[in-house]
Structures are given as structure tokens and as C-alpha cells.
Design a protein around this motif. Structure first.
Motif, mmCIF file in Angstrom:
data_model
loop_
_atom_site.group_PDB
_atom_site.id
_atom_site.type_symbol
_atom_site.label_atom_id
_atom_site.label_comp_id
_atom_site.label_asym_id
_atom_site.label_seq_id
_atom_site.Cartn_x
_atom_site.Cartn_y
_atom_site.Cartn_z
ATOM 1 N N CYS A 37 64.642 41.099 -60.829
ATOM 2 C CA CYS A 37 65.921 41.202 -61.522
ATOM 3 C C CYS A 37 67.016 41.605 -60.542
ATOM 4 O O CYS A 37 66.880 42.584 -59.823
ATOM 5 C CB CYS A 37 65.791 42.236 -62.637
ATOM 6 N N CYS A 59 68.342 45.419 -61.734
ATOM 7 C CA CYS A 59 67.544 46.628 -61.495
ATOM 8 C C CYS A 59 66.635 46.477 -60.281
ATOM 9 O O CYS A 59 65.959 47.417 -59.889
ATOM 10 C CB CYS A 59 66.759 47.036 -62.749
ATOM 11 N N ARG A 99 63.305 44.561 -68.562
ATOM 12 C CA ARG A 99 63.256 45.928 -68.106
ATOM 13 C C ARG A 99 64.575 46.636 -68.375
ATOM 14 O O ARG A 99 64.623 47.701 -68.955
ATOM 15 C CB ARG A 99 62.926 45.942 -66.613
ATOM 16 N N CYS A 100 65.670 46.006 -67.912
ATOM 17 C CA CYS A 100 66.971 46.679 -68.053
ATOM 18 C C CYS A 100 67.870 46.006 -69.089
ATOM 19 O O CYS A 100 68.909 46.547 -69.445
ATOM 20 C CB CYS A 100 67.693 46.767 -66.703
HETATM 21 ZN ZN LIG Z 1 66.594 44.331 -64.738
#
Ligand SMILES: [Zn+2]
Length: 107
Positions: free
Chosen positions: A76, A79, A101-102
Motif C-alpha cells: 500500500c 501505509c 489495512r488502512c
Molecule cells: Zn494501507
């Protein structure tokens, strides 16, 4: 063989999660959707015997060979971690890849 959905695109940075190059990262140079495979810079290098052409002498060149897209994870850009990819269709209805994830959009 059916065309498989490939979660990465040319230009993405990915981490290899299986095989000899596990743990290494590189940039996607090419996606081959028909085979569900990707070619990643510096990953799965194979030596290829090159016949002489007008431009080049004969010799052995190393070039990246395709690997299965399921063996790579997208890194990503927000992140900076290997992340699973989701698809968000909110907004104008266009599919946007998002980091699971983010939560930030990737494209
Ligand atoms: Zn991310």
C-alpha cells in the motif's frame, strides 16, 4: 482457461509471499490477465540464451519470468505495508481499489 482477476496493476509495488524470492519486493512490469500472472522487476530472474541480432551479440541475458499473481501482495502506498486489496464502489460508482489495512484508496 478463464481470465482471472488480478489484484495488481502495472506500476504497483508488490511483495513476493511465496517461492524462492519470498520477502522481496519489486515493481510490477507487466500483468498477464489471461494466465493470472505478473512479471515483477528483479523477481524470478531466469537466464535466457539470446541469439545474436543486428543490435545485440549472442549471450546470456537475465530477465524476470512471470509468477502467479497469488504469490504477490500489493504494498500500500499509504501505509507502506503488504496489504490485501478491497474494492470500494461508493462515490461515483466506479470501482476503486482500497487497502484493507488502512482503508485508503490505492489508485
Ligand atoms: Zn494501507
Amino acid at each position: 482457461m478463464a481470465v482471472r482477476k488480478v489484484h495488481v496493476k502495472k506500476g504497483d509495488t508488490v511483495r513476493v509471499i511465496a517461492g524462492e524470492d519470498r520477502g522481496r519486493t519489486g515493481k510490477v512490469l507487466r500483468v498477464i490477465p489471461a494466465k493470472g500472472r505478473v512479471i515483477v522487476e528483479g523477481i524470478n530472474m531466469v537466464k535466457k540464451h539470446q541469439r545474436a541480432t543486428r543490435q545485440m551479440e549472442a549471450g546470456i541475458v537475465e530477465q524476470p519470468a512471470p509468477i502467479d499473481s497469488s504469490n504477490v501482495m500489493l504494498i500500500c502506498p499509504s501505509c507502506n505495508q503488504a496489504a490485501r486489496v478491497g474494492v470500494d464502489r461508493s462515490g461515483d460508482g466506479k470501482a476503486v481499489r482500497v487497502c484493507k489495512r488502512c482503508g485508503k484508496p490505492i489508485d
